[in-house]
Write an enzyme that holds these catalytic residues in place. Structure first.
Site, short mmCIF file in Angstrom:
data_model
loop_
_atom_site.label_atom_id
_atom_site.label_comp_id
_atom_site.label_asym_id
_atom_site.label_seq_id
_atom_site.Cartn_x
_atom_site.Cartn_y
_atom_site.Cartn_z
N ARG A 37 0.83 -1.20 0.00
CA ARG A 37 0.00 0.00 0.00
C ARG A 37 0.87 1.26 0.00
O ARG A 37 0.56 2.24 -0.68
CB ARG A 37 -0.95 -0.02 1.22
CG ARG A 37 -1.97 1.09 1.19
CD ARG A 37 -3.01 0.93 2.27
NE ARG A 37 -2.47 1.11 3.61
CZ ARG A 37 -3.16 0.93 4.74
NH1 ARG A 37 -4.43 0.56 4.69
NH2 ARG A 37 -2.60 1.12 5.91
N LYS B 108 -2.56 6.89 1.07
CA LYS B 108 -2.32 7.19 2.48
C LYS B 108 -1.23 8.26 2.51
O LYS B 108 -0.04 7.97 2.68
CB LYS B 108 -1.92 5.92 3.24
CG LYS B 108 -2.07 6.06 4.74
CD LYS B 108 -2.10 4.71 5.42
CE LYS B 108 -1.99 4.82 6.92
NZ LYS B 108 -3.06 5.52 7.60
N GLU C 294 -16.25 6.13 5.64
CA GLU C 294 -15.38 5.57 6.68
C GLU C 294 -15.33 6.54 7.86
O GLU C 294 -16.13 7.46 7.95
CB GLU C 294 -13.98 5.28 6.13
CG GLU C 294 -13.24 6.50 5.60
CD GLU C 294 -11.84 6.15 5.09
OE1 GLU C 294 -11.23 5.18 5.56
OE2 GLU C 294 -11.35 6.90 4.21
N1 PMP Z 1 -9.24 4.74 7.18
C1 PMP Z 1 -8.36 5.72 7.42
C2 PMP Z 1 -8.67 7.10 6.96
C3 PMP Z 1 -7.16 5.45 8.08
O1 PMP Z 1 -6.27 6.42 8.32
C4 PMP Z 1 -6.89 4.12 8.50
C5 PMP Z 1 -5.58 3.78 9.18
N2 PMP Z 1 -5.44 4.41 10.42
C6 PMP Z 1 -7.85 3.14 8.26
C7 PMP Z 1 -9.01 3.48 7.57
C8 PMP Z 1 -7.64 1.71 8.68
O2 PMP Z 1 -6.62 1.12 7.90
P1 PMP Z 1 -5.69 -0.04 8.47
O3 PMP Z 1 -6.60 -1.16 8.83
O4 PMP Z 1 -4.80 -0.41 7.32
O5 PMP Z 1 -4.95 0.50 9.63
#
Ligand code: PMP
Length: 293
Positions: free
Chosen positions: A50, A149, A182
């Site tokens: 990622r 990200k 989200e």
């Molecule tokens: N959405 C956002 C905006 C995030 O920053 C994150 C990570 N903190 C997630 C979802 C969750 O992703 P992950 O399971 O890869 O930590």
């Protein structure tokens, strides 16, 4: 604490970046938050993929190959004698001038910080979270794609500030069309009539590593999982709801915008997935220290 910066391991007080780094000046860069359990890094390959995908999307050439990055993450953990850790991997555009032009930044910087993990209070897992919808919309995909990200997290921070003003630990974010996407730092799931639902990535979400693991675990357990568009109304009338993220793992939601979800207690399926995820996270991953022959 030893921090990796561009080929060196430096003590915390000496680990510094230039004020001309475009990561600082413009939020121009990418990052990952990764976790290790029991001496093994959870889903390291997926996080690195990622990171490199995010970098590719913003035309940032990470100066080291992915295999070297993997080894460097592990070495950072070793140098800090960590087994249960939170790893922050950052790649900035590097030092440039005061203009936006990324071509003026010849050398991206790679930073790896490995620290002890700060866990959410156990109470949240037992009693569940209360979340609220914020007015701040999740970034429009054609402006800043949430799949990247990036170091540009102001969208999430503004949402978090609004949530804190109403005392909420996490917030519900909608996209420009008003569909649920989200939370400020977590993905969202809900359950109705034993079907697990979460938004598809193309709606404008970060494709969470935890999210993908939970989808796999639920399918392995024989559950129907749907990635589809939904509204807040669907959430209000859901049987159960939970969030996923590297730090939070799987965390129940019991109230959204003052509406109790289901009976207002963490749901049975959610509790099963919390346990299944914990067991899975503790039983796999890339070993940090050499394993015995
Ligand atoms: N959405 C956002 C905006 C995030 O920053 C994150 C990570 N903190 C997630 C979802 C969750 O992703 P992950 O399971 O890869 O930590």
């Amino acid at each position: 604490m030893l921090i990796y910066i561009d080929g060196e391991f430096l003590p915390k007080a000496e680990a510094k970046v230039s004020v001309f780094d475009h990561g600082l000046l413009y939020g121009d860069g990418v990052f990952e938050g990764i976790r290790s359990y029991n001496g093994r890094v959870f889903k390291l390959d997926e996080h690195l993929e990622r990171l490199y995908d995010s970098a590719k999307s913003i035309m940032l050439q990470i100066p080291i190959p992915i295999e070297t990055m993997k080894e460097t993450v592990l070495e950072t953990l070793r140098r800090n004698h960590l087994s249960e850790a939170y790893i922050r991997l950052v790649v900035t555009r590097g030092v440039g001038d005061l203009g936006l032009d990324p071509d003026k930044c010849p050398k991206p910087s790679v930073i790896i910080i490995a620290d002890k993990i700060t866990l959410y209070p156990q109470k949240f897992y037992e009693e569940g979270l209360e979340i609220v919808t914020v007015s701040v919309r999740r970034n429009y995909s054609e402006a800043i794609n949430p799949r990247i990200k990036s170091l540009n997290y102001l969208n999430n921070i503004l949402a978090k500030i609004e949530g804190k003003q109403s005392g909420a630990e996490e917030v519900l974010m909608l996209n420009a069309e008003g569909y649920v996407v989200e939370c400020s730092g977590d993905n969202i799931f809900w359950i109705k009539n034993e079907v697990l639902v979460t938004p598809p990535v193309h709606m404008g979400i970060l494709e969470g590593v935890t999210r993908n693991s939970v989808i796999d675990l639920a399918r392995d357990a024989g559950m129907r999982v749907e990635e589809r568009v939904f509204t807040r109304h669907d959430l209000y009338i859901a049987d159960e709801c939970f969030l996923t993220g590297t730090a939070a793992e799987v965390i129940p939601v019991v109230k959204i915008d003052q509406r109790a979800i289901g009976d207002g207690q963490p749901g049975k399926v959610t509790e099963k997935l919390i346990a299944a995820f914990r067991q899975f996270a503790h039983s796999c991953g890339t070993p940090i220290y050499a394993t015995e022959a």
